[in-house]
Design an enzyme around this catalytic site. Structure first.
Site, short mmCIF file in Angstrom:
data_model
loop_
_atom_site.label_atom_id
_atom_site.label_comp_id
_atom_site.label_asym_id
_atom_site.label_seq_id
_atom_site.Cartn_x
_atom_site.Cartn_y
_atom_site.Cartn_z
N ALA A 144 0.87 -1.17 0.00
CA ALA A 144 0.00 0.00 0.00
C ALA A 144 0.91 1.23 0.00
O ALA A 144 1.32 1.72 1.04
CB ALA A 144 -0.91 -0.01 1.21
N VAL A 145 1.23 1.67 -1.20
CA VAL A 145 2.18 2.77 -1.38
C VAL A 145 1.42 3.97 -1.95
O VAL A 145 0.54 3.80 -2.80
CB VAL A 145 3.32 2.33 -2.32
CG1 VAL A 145 4.24 3.49 -2.67
CG2 VAL A 145 4.11 1.17 -1.70
N LYS B 228 -1.24 6.66 -2.50
CA LYS B 228 -2.67 6.76 -2.16
C LYS B 228 -3.33 5.40 -1.96
O LYS B 228 -4.49 5.32 -1.54
CB LYS B 228 -3.40 7.53 -3.26
CG LYS B 228 -2.85 8.95 -3.42
CD LYS B 228 -3.89 9.86 -4.03
CE LYS B 228 -3.38 11.27 -4.20
NZ LYS B 228 -2.50 11.43 -5.40
N ASP C 40 -2.67 -8.06 -4.41
CA ASP C 40 -2.95 -6.63 -4.63
C ASP C 40 -3.77 -6.13 -3.44
O ASP C 40 -4.52 -6.90 -2.83
CB ASP C 40 -3.82 -6.45 -5.89
CG ASP C 40 -2.99 -6.17 -7.13
OD1 ASP C 40 -1.79 -6.43 -7.12
OD2 ASP C 40 -3.60 -5.68 -8.12
N ASP D 293 -6.00 -3.43 -3.78
CA ASP D 293 -7.26 -2.81 -4.22
C ASP D 293 -8.32 -3.90 -4.41
O ASP D 293 -8.93 -4.04 -5.48
CB ASP D 293 -7.05 -2.01 -5.52
CG ASP D 293 -6.49 -2.86 -6.65
OD1 ASP D 293 -5.84 -3.88 -6.38
OD2 ASP D 293 -6.72 -2.48 -7.83
N HIS E 148 -7.03 -15.15 -14.70
CA HIS E 148 -7.45 -13.74 -14.85
C HIS E 148 -8.94 -13.69 -15.20
O HIS E 148 -9.40 -14.42 -16.09
CB HIS E 148 -6.62 -13.12 -15.96
CG HIS E 148 -6.72 -11.63 -16.06
ND1 HIS E 148 -7.89 -10.97 -16.36
CD2 HIS E 148 -5.77 -10.67 -15.91
CE1 HIS E 148 -7.67 -9.66 -16.40
NE2 HIS E 148 -6.39 -9.45 -16.13
N PRO E 149 -9.73 -12.83 -14.51
CA PRO E 149 -11.18 -12.83 -14.71
C PRO E 149 -11.63 -12.41 -16.11
O PRO E 149 -12.78 -12.67 -16.49
CB PRO E 149 -11.68 -11.83 -13.67
CG PRO E 149 -10.52 -10.96 -13.35
CD PRO E 149 -9.31 -11.85 -13.49
N GLU F 176 3.45 -8.96 -14.18
CA GLU F 176 2.47 -9.98 -14.60
C GLU F 176 2.96 -10.74 -15.84
O GLU F 176 2.73 -11.95 -15.97
CB GLU F 176 1.12 -9.32 -14.88
CG GLU F 176 0.02 -10.31 -15.24
CD GLU F 176 -1.34 -9.64 -15.24
OE1 GLU F 176 -1.99 -9.60 -14.18
OE2 GLU F 176 -1.75 -9.13 -16.30
C1 4YA Z 1 -6.74 -4.56 -13.67
O1 4YA Z 1 -7.80 -6.36 -16.92
C2 4YA Z 1 -7.41 -3.24 -13.30
O2 4YA Z 1 -6.64 -2.16 -13.76
C3 4YA Z 1 -8.79 -3.20 -13.89
O3 4YA Z 1 -9.43 -2.01 -13.45
C4 4YA Z 1 -9.57 -4.40 -13.39
O4 4YA Z 1 -9.74 -4.33 -11.99
C5 4YA Z 1 -8.84 -5.69 -13.74
O5 4YA Z 1 -7.51 -5.65 -13.23
C6 4YA Z 1 -9.48 -6.93 -13.15
O6 4YA Z 1 -4.23 -7.59 -20.04
C7 4YA Z 1 -13.61 -2.70 -19.15
C8 4YA Z 1 -12.57 -3.69 -19.62
C9 4YA Z 1 -11.53 -3.90 -18.53
C10 4YA Z 1 -10.54 -5.02 -18.93
C11 4YA Z 1 -9.60 -5.20 -17.79
C12 4YA Z 1 -8.57 -6.25 -18.10
C13 4YA Z 1 -6.46 -5.91 -17.04
O7 4YA Z 1 -5.76 -6.91 -17.77
C14 4YA Z 1 -4.37 -6.65 -17.88
C15 4YA Z 1 -3.75 -7.74 -18.74
C16 4YA Z 1 -3.75 -6.63 -16.51
O8 4YA Z 1 -3.96 -7.88 -15.85
C17 4YA Z 1 -4.39 -5.53 -15.68
O9 4YA Z 1 -3.86 -5.56 -14.38
C18 4YA Z 1 -5.90 -5.73 -15.63
O10 4YA Z 1 -6.51 -4.58 -15.07
N1 UDP Z 2 0.44 -0.21 -5.72
C1 UDP Z 2 0.59 0.71 -4.69
N2 UDP Z 2 0.66 2.04 -4.98
C2 UDP Z 2 0.60 2.50 -6.26
C3 UDP Z 2 0.44 1.57 -7.29
C4 UDP Z 2 0.35 0.22 -7.00
O1 UDP Z 2 0.63 0.33 -3.52
O2 UDP Z 2 0.68 3.73 -6.44
C5 UDP Z 2 0.39 -1.63 -5.39
C6 UDP Z 2 -0.97 -2.04 -4.79
O3 UDP Z 2 -0.79 -3.13 -3.92
C7 UDP Z 2 -1.74 -2.42 -6.02
C8 UDP Z 2 -0.68 -3.15 -6.83
O4 UDP Z 2 0.53 -2.41 -6.58
O5 UDP Z 2 -2.87 -3.22 -5.72
C9 UDP Z 2 -0.93 -3.27 -8.34
O6 UDP Z 2 -1.35 -2.03 -8.86
P1 UDP Z 2 -2.86 -1.80 -9.36
O7 UDP Z 2 -3.78 -2.47 -8.40
O8 UDP Z 2 -3.06 -0.35 -9.60
O9 UDP Z 2 -2.85 -2.58 -10.74
P2 UDP Z 2 -4.14 -3.14 -11.51
O10 UDP Z 2 -4.70 -4.24 -10.66
O11 UDP Z 2 -5.08 -1.99 -11.67
O12 UDP Z 2 -3.57 -3.60 -12.79
MN MN Z 3 -5.06 -4.19 -8.54
#
Ligand code: 4YA
Ligand code: UDP
Ligand code: MN
Length: 321
Positions: A88-89, A91, A177, A179, A199-200, A269
Site C-alpha cells: 500500500a504505497v 494513495k 494486490d 485494491d 485472470h477474470p 504480470e
Molecule cells: C486490472 O484487466 C485493473 O486495472 C482493472 O481495473 C480491473 O480491476 C482488472 O484488473 C481486473 O491484459 C472494461 C474492460 C476492462 C478489462 C480489464 C482487463 C487488465 O488486464 C491486464 C492484462 C492486466 O492484468 C491488468 O492488471 C488488468 O486490469
Molecule cells: N500499488 C501501490 N501504490 C501505487 C500503485 C500500486 O501500492 O501507487 C500496489 C498495490 O498493492 C496495487 C498493486 O501495486 O494493488 C498493483 O497495482 P494496481 O492495483 O493499480 O494494478 P491493476 O490491478 O489496476 O492492474
Molecule cells: Mn489491482
C-alpha cells in the site's frame, strides 16, 4: 531354479535397510477428522461446465470441486502459518482497511495468518482487530515515482523479505494486490506448492488473445503458439521456498530487461506468466478467487465471488497517469 534365486536375493536384504528414510509430507497427505461426507463418485463429475484439472494434473479450484468442511478439518490440526503480503504505497493506503477487515471475515478463517504490509507511510496503516493467531507486520518501502515501478518492484521486495524473515515465520505465502475485497470463503483449499489464479477477463479466450509479452527481446517473451492460461499477478502463492524461487527469477528477468531499456507490457504480470509457463503451478484457482466488480453480473460458471478488485479511479490513486 532361476526364479528361486531372484526371490532369495531380493528377500535377503531387509526392506528397512534398502529404503532410505523418507521425509514426512504431512501437508500433502491430509487427515480430515470427519468421516460423514458425500461420497466422491467416479462416474459423476462435480462440474461439467468448466475444466477442473490441468493437462499436467494440477487441480483447478472451483466451487463444488472440494468439500470445505473436510478441507477445514484437515488443515486445522496442521498448525501452519500463511504469510500474506500486501503493498500500500502512496494513495493505495486507502484500500487497506477494507482489504484487512474483509480478510478477517473470510480469508483462511481459523488458521494462522501473518500479514506483511509494505508501505511508504506506516502511520497510515489502519488498526484492524485481528482474530486469535493472526498478526500484522508493517515494513517501510520506498515510493517509486511510476505506478508501473511500484507494482513491479514487489517481486524483488518480496524476494528479499522472504530471505530475511518470512522463510522462518511461515509455511505458505500469498502475495496480493491491495485494491481488493473478500466477499466469501477463501480457505485452505487454495494452498499448494505453487499456486496461480486465472485472470477474470481472459479465462474464456484462446492463447492468441492473451496479453503476454510478445517481443522476443524480452525475457518474458511467449510465442503465439505457447501458453496454458493467462494468470493474473494480483494473486500468486505457494510454499515459501517455491514463491522465493518465483520472485527471484522474475526479479532477475525484470533487471535483465531493464538493462536493455525494456519493460514488459504488463510489468511483473508478464514475467509471472512466463514463469508459470515454464514452472507449472501445482494448483490453479478459478476466477472465483479473483473477480472484477467491473464485469457486472456473475456468469453461470462463477458460483461464488470470493475476492474481487474494487472499482477505482486510476487517475485519482495512481502517481503518474
Ligand atoms: C486490472 O484487466 C485493473 O486495472 C482493472 O481495473 C480491473 O480491476 C482488472 O484488473 C481486473 O491484459 C472494461 C474492460 C476492462 C478489462 C480489464 C482487463 C487488465 O488486464 C491486464 C492484462 C492486466 O492484468 C491488468 O492488471 C488488468 O486490469
Ligand atoms: N500499488 C501501490 N501504490 C501505487 C500503485 C500500486 O501500492 O501507487 C500496489 C498495490 O498493492 C496495487 C498493486 O501495486 O494493488 C498493483 O497495482 P494496481 O492495483 O493499480 O494494478 P491493476 O490491478 O489496476 O492492474
Ligand atoms: Mn489491482
Amino acid at each position: 531354479m532361476i526364479t528361486t534365486c531372484v526371490f532369495r536375493s531380493f528377500c535377503s536384504q531387509s526392506i528397512t535397510q534398502s529404503i532410505p528414510a523418507l521425509p514426512a509430507t504431512p501437508r500433502d497427505v491430509l487427515q480430515p477428522k470427519r468421516a460423514n461426507y458425500g461420497q466422491p463418485l467416479a462416474l459423476i463429475p462435480q462440474r461439467n461446465d468448466v475444466l477442473t484439472v490441468t493437462p499436467w494434473l494440477a487441480p483447478i479450484v472451483w466451487e463444488r470441486t472440494f468439500d470445505p468442511d473436510m478441507i477445514d478439518s484437515a488443515y486445522k490440526s496442521l498448525n501452519i502459518t500463511i504469510a500474506t503480503t500486501v503493498f500500500a504505497v502512496g494513495k493505495y493506503t486507502q484500500f487497506l482497511q477494507d482489504f484487512l477487515e474483509t480478510a478477517e471475515k473470510y480469508y483462511m478463517s481459523g488458521l494462522r495468518v501473518h500479514y506483511y504490509v509494505f508501505t511508504d507511510q506506516p502511520r497510515e496503516v489502519p488498526r484492524v482487530e485481528l482474530a486469535a493467531g493472526r498478526k500484522i507486520s508493517i515494513i517501510q518501502v520506498p515510493k517509486y515515482s511510476r505506478w508501473q515501478e511500484i507494482s513491479l518492484r514487489r517481486m524483488e521486495i518480496i524476494e528479499r523479505h522472504i530471505n530475511e524473515t518470512i522463510h522462518r515465520e511461515a509455511d505458505y505465502i500469498f502475495c496480493m494486490d491491495v485494491d481488493m475485497k473478500f466477499h466469501d470463503r477463501w480457505g485452505p483449499e487454495t494452498l499448494g506448492t505453487l499456486v496461480g489464479v486465472l485472470h477474470p477477463w481472459f479465462y474464456e479466450f484462446t492463447r492468441d488473445k492473451f496479453t503476454y509479452e510478445r517481443r522476443p527481446e524480452s525475457t518474458a517473451y511467449i510465442p503465439m503458439e505457447e501458453g496454458d492460461f493467462y494468470y493474473m499477478a494480483a494473486v500468486f502463492g505457494g510454499r515459501v521456498k517455491e514463491v522465493h524461487a518465483l520472485t527471484k527469477k522474475c526479479h532477475e528477468h525484470l533487471d535483465k530487461d531493464k538493462s536493455k531499456n525494456l519493460e514488459a507490457i504488463w510489468q511483473e504480470e508478464s514475467h509471472l506468466n512466463w514463469y508459470f509457463l515454464h514452472n507449472k503451478p501445482t494448483k490453479v484457482l478459478s476466477p472465483e478467487y479473483l473477480w472484477d466488480d467491473q464485469k457486472g453480473g456473475l456468469p453461470s460458471e462463477i458460483k461464488r465471488k470470493r475476492f474481487s478488485a474494487v472499482i477505482k479511479n486510476k487517475e485519482a490513486v495512481r502517481e503518474n497517469v
